[in-house]
Design an enzyme around this catalytic site. Structure first.
Site, PDB file in Angstrom:
ATOM      1  N   ASP A 165      31.266 -25.652   1.150  1.00 51.25           N
ATOM      2  CA  ASP A 165      29.987 -24.906   1.783  1.00 51.25           C
ATOM      3  C   ASP A 165      29.494 -24.126   0.909  1.00 51.25           C
ATOM      4  OD1 ASP A 165      28.375 -23.101   3.074  1.00 51.25           O
ATOM      5  OD2 ASP A 165      29.920 -22.520   4.699  1.00 51.25           O
TER       6      ASP A 165
ATOM      7  N   LYS B 269      18.698 -18.376   2.039  1.00 51.11           N
ATOM      8  CA  LYS B 269      19.469 -17.540   1.527  1.00 51.11           C
ATOM      9  C   LYS B 269      19.354 -17.406  -0.181  1.00 51.11           C
ATOM     10  CE  LYS B 269      23.458 -18.066   4.793  1.00 51.11           C
ATOM     11  NZ  LYS B 269      23.051 -17.158   5.791  1.00 51.11           N
TER      12      LYS B 269
ATOM     13  N   GLN C  95      26.827 -19.383   0.174  1.00 50.17           N
ATOM     14  CA  GLN C  95      27.057 -18.130  -0.345  1.00 50.17           C
ATOM     15  C   GLN C  95      27.180 -18.357  -1.788  1.00 50.17           C
ATOM     16  OE1 GLN C  95      25.912 -15.369   1.205  1.00 50.17           O
ATOM     17  NE2 GLN C  95      26.383 -15.829   3.413  1.00 50.17           N
TER      18      GLN C  95
ATOM     19  N   CYS D 111      29.887 -14.506  12.009  1.00 53.68           N
ATOM     20  CA  CYS D 111      30.333 -16.053  12.440  1.00 53.68           C
ATOM     21  C   CYS D 111      31.516 -16.369  11.631  1.00 53.68           C
ATOM     22  CB  CYS D 111      29.030 -16.755  11.721  1.00 53.68           C
ATOM     23  SG  CYS D 111      27.680 -16.360  12.806  1.00 53.68           S
TER      24      CYS D 111
ATOM     25  N   HIS E 108      33.112 -19.888   7.803  1.00 56.53           N
ATOM     26  CA  HIS E 108      31.960 -19.557   8.657  1.00 56.53           C
ATOM     27  C   HIS E 108      32.208 -20.528   9.805  1.00 56.53           C
ATOM     28  CE1 HIS E 108      27.897 -19.176   9.980  1.00 56.53           C
ATOM     29  NE2 HIS E 108      27.655 -18.310   9.521  1.00 56.53           N
TER      30      HIS E 108
HETATM   31  N1  C6P Z   1      25.805 -16.800   7.009  1.00 55.45           N
HETATM   32  C1  C6P Z   1      25.650 -14.498   7.231  1.00 55.45           C
HETATM   33  O1  C6P Z   1      25.142 -13.373   7.519  1.00 55.45           O
HETATM   34  P1  C6P Z   1      22.800 -21.365   7.840  1.00 55.45           P
HETATM   35  O2  C6P Z   1      22.552 -20.293   9.218  1.00 55.45           O
HETATM   36  O3  C6P Z   1      22.924 -22.879   8.166  1.00 55.45           O
HETATM   37  O4  C6P Z   1      21.450 -21.121   6.915  1.00 55.45           O
HETATM   38  O5  C6P Z   1      23.983 -20.881   7.011  1.00 55.45           O
HETATM   39  C2  C6P Z   1      25.273 -20.916   7.888  1.00 55.45           C
HETATM   40  C3  C6P Z   1      26.274 -20.359   6.763  1.00 55.45           C
HETATM   41  C4  C6P Z   1      27.332 -21.293   6.390  1.00 55.45           C
HETATM   42  N2  C6P Z   1      28.375 -20.857   5.655  1.00 55.45           N
HETATM   43  C5  C6P Z   1      28.364 -19.762   4.961  1.00 55.45           C
HETATM   44  C6  C6P Z   1      29.392 -19.279   4.022  1.00 55.45           C
HETATM   45  C7  C6P Z   1      27.369 -18.682   5.582  1.00 55.45           C
HETATM   46  O6  C6P Z   1      27.448 -17.382   5.043  1.00 55.45           O
HETATM   47  C8  C6P Z   1      26.497 -19.124   6.346  1.00 55.45           C
HETATM   48  C9  C6P Z   1      25.479 -18.100   7.023  1.00 55.45           C
HETATM   49  C10 C6P Z   1      25.026 -15.908   7.443  1.00 55.45           C
HETATM   50  O7  C6P Z   1      26.864 -14.331   6.731  1.00 55.45           O
HETATM   51  C11 C6P Z   1      24.525 -16.088   8.944  1.00 55.45           C
HETATM   52  S1  C6P Z   1      25.932 -15.780  10.017  1.00 55.45           S
END
Ligand code: C6P
Length: 423
Positions: free
Chosen positions: A207, A233, A210, A373, A130
């Site tokens: 990371d 999430k 997910q 992203c 991401h």
């Molecule tokens: N992915 C998706 O629809 P934040 O925004 O900091 O809470 O999470 C960022 C992020 C980081 N790593 C991974 C693997 C992610 O999937 C995400 C967030 C969302 O896939 C929004 S783009």
């Protein structure tokens, strides 16, 4: 309706009663919310915790010694232990609250990276990251004259471990890898990645945006050095993230942000820092959000993360099978459900993912379309975007059937060439 080989374990009807938002109609149809990788819905327990905090305990934390301030501080601090337990960590002192996974990764790139990465050093990422796990490292590399390298992906959507071994070398200082891909669903073998990284003395950041919502976790087994995730999430409020660091690491790092609450002493020409983890929590944090995140962690603990995982694996297997009935549909990512989470990306011949998403929305089905992203991954897949359905504890096989029927309608509409009259 197709039969899955394994029925979902969770009592979805019962769980759905806890989620007020799920009982609404969207575009005249019952809402089918399949955009959980973007953010999950919140159970009443979490919403109530937010309201209860503001109605009974609202005060700034770590500052006042009046009753409300002490109560708010205790409630906030109690969540640190819950967050630690969720990822199998032993010590709540190693948990820092941030705004989201993105900020957790930026914290490491700044506070650890600035002190430990020099000119010519290497940071290894993967092509399935991401942007949150790419851009902070690019910024660090630019500040320091370091190099960012990427491990590739196999045609089946797995992390190419040979390519990772090639990318990691004597100059590698950090290997930063997504645990579960938000596009492919792939669950990466973190312990194996850590073995490769640690062999050259590099640290490993995971990371977990997910994976923390979906898998039973044990950071000791993963053998990583940093683990980042987001509350929103995993049933919690937006604006709360977590960074876990291996014991002792946070003590070696300088602060990320300066301000109130992160200091010990302030003098005209210098300051000294509070102990960890407060050294990394400058200013008034999202107190209500953290406390309500505690309610989300309790909710998941009561279900049990093994059952969360089993339920999602069953729904994902069912969906991947059912989606085969949609003419022209192809799936991205691993086909073996044991190797993947519940984010299922797909393409439909001749229909742009944005059109797919718009048409199924007309049937009350929320999926995401776009590059998610993950533009480097889109280039690997040779597509500008994908459609993505992503599942959670309140999704049922019947909802998958609604998605499949809506997708079939989309195909029919496009094959007739009357997309504008869809739904
Ligand atoms: N992915 C998706 O629809 P934040 O925004 O900091 O809470 O999470 C960022 C992020 C980081 N790593 C991974 C693997 C992610 O999937 C995400 C967030 C969302 O896939 C929004 S783009």
């Amino acid at each position: 309706m197709k039969m899955s080989t394994r029925m979902a374990l969770l009592d979805v009807e019962r769980i759905r009663e806890d989620f007020p938002i799920l009982s609404q109609q969207v575009n005249g149809r019952p809402l089918v919310y399949l955009d959980n990788a973007a953010t999950t819905q919140k159970p009443r327990q979490v919403i109530d915790a937010l309201v209860r905090y503001y109605e009974t305990s609202n005060a700034n934390i770590h500052r006042g010694i009046h009753t409300l301030a002490v109560r708010a501080t205790e409630q906030y601090e109690a969540v640190r232990g819950k967050a630690a337990r969720h990822i199998g960590a032993n010590n709540e002192r190693d948990i820092v609250f941030t705004r989201n996974a993105t900020e957790s990764i930026n914290l490491v790139a700044r506070a650890w990276g600035d002190a430990n990465i020099g000119e010519g050093d290497e940071i290894v990422l993967t092509l399935m990251e991401h942007h949150s796990n790419i851009v902070p490292w690019q910024l660090l590399a630019r500040r320091k004259g370091a190099v960012v390298r990427y491990a590739g992906i196999t045609p089946g959507g797995y992390l190419d471990m040979d390519s990772l071994r090639e990318a990691v070398g004597p100059r590698t200082k950090m290997v930063s890898v997504v645990h579960a891909s938000n596009v492919l669903g792939t669950i990466n073998p973190i312990a194996e990645v850590a073995e490769i990284a640690h062999a050259v003395g590099a640290l490993v950041l995971v990371d977990g945006a997910q994976s923390a919502p979906h898998l039973p976790l044990d950071v000791t087994e993963l053998d990583c050095d940093f683990f980042a995730f987001s509350s929103h999430k995993m049933l919690g409020p937006t604006g709360v993230g977590v960074l876990w660091a291996r014991e002792g690491l946070l003590d070696t790092m300088d602060p990320f942000l300066g301000g109130g609450e992160m200091i010990s002493l302030v003098r005209p020409d210098h300051s000294t820092w509070a102990d960890v983890p407060h050294k990394f929590e400058a200013g008034t944090p999202n107190i209500a959000g953290v406390i309500a995140f505690g309610a989300a962690l309790d909710y998941l603990r009561d279900i049990g993360m093994s059952d969360v995982r089993a339920h999602e694996a069953a729904i994902t297997a069912y969906a991947m099978d059912a989606l085969k009935d949609v003419p022209g549909l192809s799936l991205h990512g691993p086909t073996d459900v044991r190797d993947r989470g519940g984010a299922v990306s797909f393409a439909i011949d001749g229909i742009h993912p944005h059109d797919v998403s718009t048409i199924v929305d007309g049937y009350g089905v929320a999926i995401r379309a776009g590059h998610h992203c993950a533009q480097l991954l889109m280039r690997c897949l040779n597509v500008p975007a994908t459609s993505r359905a992503s599942f959670y504890i309140y999704n049922s096989q019947a909802e998958v059937d609604v998605l499949v029927e809506a997708l079939k309608q989309a195909v029919e509409v496009f094959s007739r060439g009357d997309a504008r009259t869809a739904v």
